[in-house]
Design an enzyme around this catalytic site. Structure first.
Site, short mmCIF file in Angstrom:
data_model
loop_
_atom_site.label_atom_id
_atom_site.label_comp_id
_atom_site.label_asym_id
_atom_site.label_seq_id
_atom_site.Cartn_x
_atom_site.Cartn_y
_atom_site.Cartn_z
CB CYS A 115 -0.94 -0.01 1.19
SG CYS A 115 -2.07 -1.40 1.11
CG HIS A 255 -3.26 3.31 1.71
ND1 HIS A 255 -3.61 2.87 0.45
CD2 HIS A 255 -3.37 2.23 2.54
CE1 HIS A 255 -3.91 1.58 0.51
NE2 HIS A 255 -3.78 1.17 1.76
CG ASN A 285 -6.58 -1.06 0.39
OD1 ASN A 285 -5.86 -0.55 -0.48
ND2 ASN A 285 -6.10 -1.57 1.51
O1 UT7 Z 1 -3.98 -1.37 3.29
C1 UT7 Z 1 -3.09 -2.15 3.97
C2 UT7 Z 1 -3.20 -2.05 5.43
N1 UT7 Z 1 -4.43 -2.64 5.86
C3 UT7 Z 1 -5.17 -2.02 6.75
O2 UT7 Z 1 -4.84 -0.93 7.14
C4 UT7 Z 1 -6.37 -2.74 7.26
C5 UT7 Z 1 -6.36 -2.71 8.74
N2 UT7 Z 1 -7.46 -3.42 9.37
C6 UT7 Z 1 -8.75 -3.03 9.29
O3 UT7 Z 1 -9.09 -2.12 8.56
C7 UT7 Z 1 -9.74 -3.70 10.20
O4 UT7 Z 1 -9.06 -4.49 11.15
C8 UT7 Z 1 -10.78 -4.58 9.49
C9 UT7 Z 1 -11.74 -3.70 8.71
C10 UT7 Z 1 -10.08 -5.55 8.55
C11 UT7 Z 1 -11.61 -5.34 10.51
O5 UT7 Z 1 -12.21 -4.46 11.43
P1 UT7 Z 1 -12.10 -4.70 13.00
O6 UT7 Z 1 -12.84 -3.62 13.65
O7 UT7 Z 1 -10.63 -4.81 13.32
O8 UT7 Z 1 -12.86 -6.03 13.18
P2 UT7 Z 1 -12.36 -7.44 13.77
O9 UT7 Z 1 -11.50 -8.13 12.76
O10 UT7 Z 1 -11.81 -7.26 15.14
O11 UT7 Z 1 -13.72 -8.19 13.90
C12 UT7 Z 1 -14.76 -7.73 14.78
C13 UT7 Z 1 -15.95 -8.66 14.65
C14 UT7 Z 1 -15.56 -10.13 14.75
O12 UT7 Z 1 -16.63 -10.81 15.39
P3 UT7 Z 1 -16.55 -11.20 16.94
O13 UT7 Z 1 -15.31 -12.04 17.08
O14 UT7 Z 1 -16.44 -9.89 17.66
O15 UT7 Z 1 -17.83 -11.92 17.17
C15 UT7 Z 1 -15.45 -10.56 13.31
O16 UT7 Z 1 -15.66 -11.95 13.16
O17 UT7 Z 1 -16.52 -8.50 13.33
C16 UT7 Z 1 -16.55 -9.77 12.67
N3 UT7 Z 1 -16.32 -9.56 11.25
C17 UT7 Z 1 -17.30 -9.28 10.38
N4 UT7 Z 1 -18.62 -9.14 10.52
C18 UT7 Z 1 -19.34 -8.83 9.43
C19 UT7 Z 1 -15.13 -9.59 10.58
N5 UT7 Z 1 -15.34 -9.34 9.29
C20 UT7 Z 1 -16.66 -9.14 9.13
C21 UT7 Z 1 -17.48 -8.83 8.02
N6 UT7 Z 1 -18.81 -8.69 8.23
N7 UT7 Z 1 -16.99 -8.67 6.78
#
Ligand code: UT7
Length: 330
Positions: A115, A255, A285
């Site tokens: 990225c 980004h 992204n």
């Molecule tokens: O560009 C390169 C660099 N990349 C980035 O900067 C990306 C960095 N990361 C992120 O943007 C975020 O971590 C994500 C958008 C990928 C995820 O968001 P988050 O707030 O960190 O969510 P999480 O992974 O901690 O998941 C929270 C909850 C989980 O459920 P439980 O365990 O709390 O019951 C996940 O299973 O949300 C659930 N979850 C979803 N629910 C609905 C994860 N993905 C999804 C989804 N739809 N697509």
């Protein structure tokens, strides 16, 4: 005054096909509200044109730039393509782009910094201009992330899209253009956002193709934590180093990985939302494509002399910021 490297033209390309959150709801267990609230993304573009790959999007972005600026293919000296989704493992996509553009005299190479690829490529191209050896350097950020994404993995498939942006770098004698860059990397984060198989560490096998080793793997939360401080800190650092306050900045060009990371960076820099380029809602992204695609969309609003801060964080880890003075008006 010494020579600086300035952006003198911008081009962009996004595919026509729009993959909405609603359509993703039919593919994985997710919902529009979750995606919007956690990422800021409403839709992304997907390349579906038969026989097209990353080079074709890069070529379209370059052609757009050339048509707008009257640049001829035969005048381009160097092409740097930032990408993590090259047409092939080798040869470089830059070679293919030069051929398709009709610029056989140009040499070039691909630059892989995920990225942050566009910022790394911009700073690399700047050195060729400042050295006085090259006059027209094409910097392209292009990624066909749909070729890397597992559309059964809700952790990643909601995030990424396809697209390409291009800028032309030329010498400037008025002190405009790239003023400073702070680029960083830390290989300790290598396996938090990566493609496990297909490289020399894990050459492709039937087994690792079948178990998804060729798809993007990301530990989202860990990357988020690093990104949210990394991008904010490096933006603040370059402003401080150059004696800039929020009032001096026309736009932050971040980004587009997650709207929450963008907001944190803007907050740290003290910038209101109207001074932040945001199109993650439309394109998701696009990895190396995000920053030049923002410049492409905002080009008509930019004024000569505007101070811009470009910032990125991504796989590697790689991150950084670039401070530039915009060099032209359309
Ligand atoms: O560009 C390169 C660099 N990349 C980035 O900067 C990306 C960095 N990361 C992120 O943007 C975020 O971590 C994500 C958008 C990928 C995820 O968001 P988050 O707030 O960190 O969510 P999480 O992974 O901690 O998941 C929270 C909850 C989980 O459920 P439980 O365990 O709390 O019951 C996940 O299973 O949300 C659930 N979850 C979803 N629910 C609905 C994860 N993905 C999804 C989804 N739809 N697509």
């Amino acid at each position: 005054m010494s020579i600086t490297a300035a952006i003198t033209a911008v081009g962009g390309y996004v595919p026509d096909y729009i993959l909405t959150n609603k359509e993703l709801e039919t593919m994985v267990e997710t919902n529009d509200q979750w995606i919007r609230e956690r990422t800021g993304i409403a839709e992304r573009r997907i390349l579906k044109t038969e026989g097209w790959a990353t080079s074709d999007m890069a070529v379209e972005a370059a052609k757009d730039l050339m048509a707008k600026s009257g640049t001829k293919a035969e005048d381009i000296d160097l092409i740097i393509v930032a990408t993590v989704s090259p047409d092939f493992v080798y040869p470089a996509t830059a070679n293919i782009v030069a051929h398709k553009l009709g610029a056989p005299q140009a040499w070039g190479f691909d630059l892989e910094a995920a990225c942050s690829g566009f910022l790394y490529a911009l700073q690399t191209g700047t050195q060729f201009i400042k050295a006085g050896t090259h006059k027209k350097v094409l910097i392209i950020g292009a990624d066909m992330m749909s070729a890397r994404v597992d559309y059964t993995d809700r952790n990643t498939c909601i995030l990424f899209g396809d697209g390409a942006g291009a800028v032309l770098l030329e010498p400037n004698e008025d002190g405009l253009g790239i003023q400073d860059a702070i680029l960083k990397s830390d290989g300790e984060g290598a396996t938090l956002l990566f493609q496990r198989a297909g490289g020399s560490m894990n050459p492709s096998t039937v087994e690792n193709v079948q178990d998804g080793g060729h798809y993007i793997y990301q530990e989202g939360k860990s990357v988020f934590k690093k990104a949210v401080t990394g991008m904010a800190d490096v933006s603040f650092e370059i402003m401080e180093k150059n004696g800039l306050t929020a009032d001096d900045i026309a736009y932050l060009v971040p980004h587009q990985a997650n709207k929450r990371i963008i907001d944190a960076t803007a907050k740290r820099a003290g910038l209101p939302e109207e001074k932040v380029m945001i199109n993650i809602n439309k394109y998701g992204n696009t990895t190396a494509g995000t920053i030049p695609l923002c410049l492409w969309e905002w080009e008509d609003k930019l004024k000569k002399g505007d101070n811009l801060i470009l910032a990125a964080f991504g796989g590697g880890f790689t991150w950084g910021s670039v401070y530039l003075k915009w060099a032209y008006e359309r």
